[in-house]
Design an enzyme around this catalytic site. Structure first.
Site, PDB file in Angstrom:
ATOM      1  N   ASP A  18      -4.282   7.684   1.932  1.00 59.40           N
ATOM      2  CA  ASP A  18      -3.374   7.721   3.073  1.00 59.40           C
ATOM      3  C   ASP A  18      -1.954   8.036   2.583  1.00 59.40           C
ATOM      4  O   ASP A  18      -1.738   9.033   1.906  1.00 59.40           O
ATOM      5  CB  ASP A  18      -3.481   6.396   3.836  1.00 59.40           C
TER       6      ASP A  18
ATOM      7  N   HIS B 180     -11.573   6.396   8.081  1.00 57.35           N
ATOM      8  CA  HIS B 180     -10.304   6.468   7.364  1.00 57.35           C
ATOM      9  C   HIS B 180     -10.220   5.531   6.167  1.00 57.35           C
ATOM     10  O   HIS B 180      -9.608   5.868   5.159  1.00 57.35           O
ATOM     11  CB  HIS B 180      -9.159   6.153   8.327  1.00 57.35           C
TER      12      HIS B 180
END
Length: 313
Positions: free
Chosen positions: A95, A290
């Protein structure tokens, strides 16, 4: 560990003097998000450093927004190498940690043996300011990065109930890629960010209540402002790195993505050749979301170990 004018809490594993692997977490996470990778990498013979990055967990949280620019974030991590006496490392980021690490071989090329990214692929430098581009792209529609820009607004929402924030962000993430839910994340309206994420029906099978509580306890103590300030430097980062226009990454690189990761809807995976001139490998994990290194740790670990075997320190 003291570095670059801040103090970072660092999880360290493996033998000093062994090849160094630095694990950089994303938003809203901690070094703890690498709990499945740290022992595996250490057992494989690597010296592992996983910091809570500035603004997070047990690390310093400077007040100034500009203290979270890309030059400071990369310098923090370079300082980790100086502390352990290592010249170079393999940098692994997830991320926002991936965004920082894609900048590492451009800003500190002599400290990089290779880069591995989870969730955020390599992207070329934008032609204009990212915030301007997103405002044009999304218009009146909601986009969380634009919502995060105004100091105090998202802070109040996320800090208001850290347990709700972390439960919805971590456990409700899969709903963001659901065709029935995705329009809600872009629709205009007064709702904040967390309100747009449906309340999850229990925990996913890859995280326990104790693990989720660890995140909740830490963010209840620190709040989210330091983490949000990273987003408030997108334009500053772009403005202060003009010299990187056209620069190419020449070290070996790896990208691991999940096919159900909603972040990939606005970070396309087909632009690597415009920024990477060295060896590049892309691995897509079918059905993964994610929080990939927590959701599919076995796949991530196997892929990282295979990649590391080919790195020349």
């Amino acid at each position: 560990m003291d570095t670059n004018g801040v103090r970072l809490r660092v999880i360290e594993a493996g033998e000093p003097g062994a090849p160094v692997v630095v694990l950089a977490h994303g938003f809203p996470e901690l070094a703890y998000s690498w709990r499945h990778q740290i022992p595996v990498l250490a057992d494989a013979g690597y010296h592992v450093l996983a910091p809570d990055q500035r603004g997070y967990g047990g690390s310093s949280r400077p007040e100034a927004v500009e203290a979270y620019n890309i030059h400071e974030l990369t310098a923090d991590l370079v300082g980790l190498l100086d502390d352990v006496g290592a010249e170079r490392a393999v940098w692994v980021g997830h991320d926002w940690g991936a965004i920082v690490l894609w900048n590492m071989p451009l800003l500190h090329p002599d400290r990089v043996a290779a880069v591995a990214s989870v969730s955020v692929p390599p992207l070329p430098r934008p032609r204009k300011s990212p915030i301007q581009a997103w405002r044009k792209q999304f218009g009146e529609n909601f986009f969380y990065i634009l919502y995060f820009q105004e100091p105090g607004v998202a802070d109040a929402e996320l800090n208001g109930d850290p347990a709700r924030t972390m439960r919805r962000m971590i456990c409700g993430q899969s709903s963001l890629s659901n065709k029935a839910t995705a329009p809600r994340m872009l629709a205009p309206g007064p709702e904040g960010f967390i309100d747009r994420i449906p309340e999850p029906d229990g925990l996913p099978n890859w995280i326990s209540q104790d693990e989720l509580d660890h995140y909740i306890d830490e963010f209840s103590r620190t709040g989210f402002t330091g983490a949000l300030n990273w987003y408030r430097n997108f334009d500053r980062n772009w403005e202060t790195t003009a010299e990187l226009d056209g620069a190419m990454i020449t070290v070996p690189c790896l990208f691991i993505g999940g096919t159900a990761d909603p972040v990939l809807t606005f970070t396309p995976t087909d632009r690597a050749a415009r920024v990477i001139a060295g060896p590049y490998q892309q691995v897509m994990v079918d059905g993964a979301g994610h929080w990939l290194q927590q959701e599919r740790p076995d796949v991530v670990n196997e892929t990282l170990l295979d990649f590391l075997k080919g790195v020349q320190w």
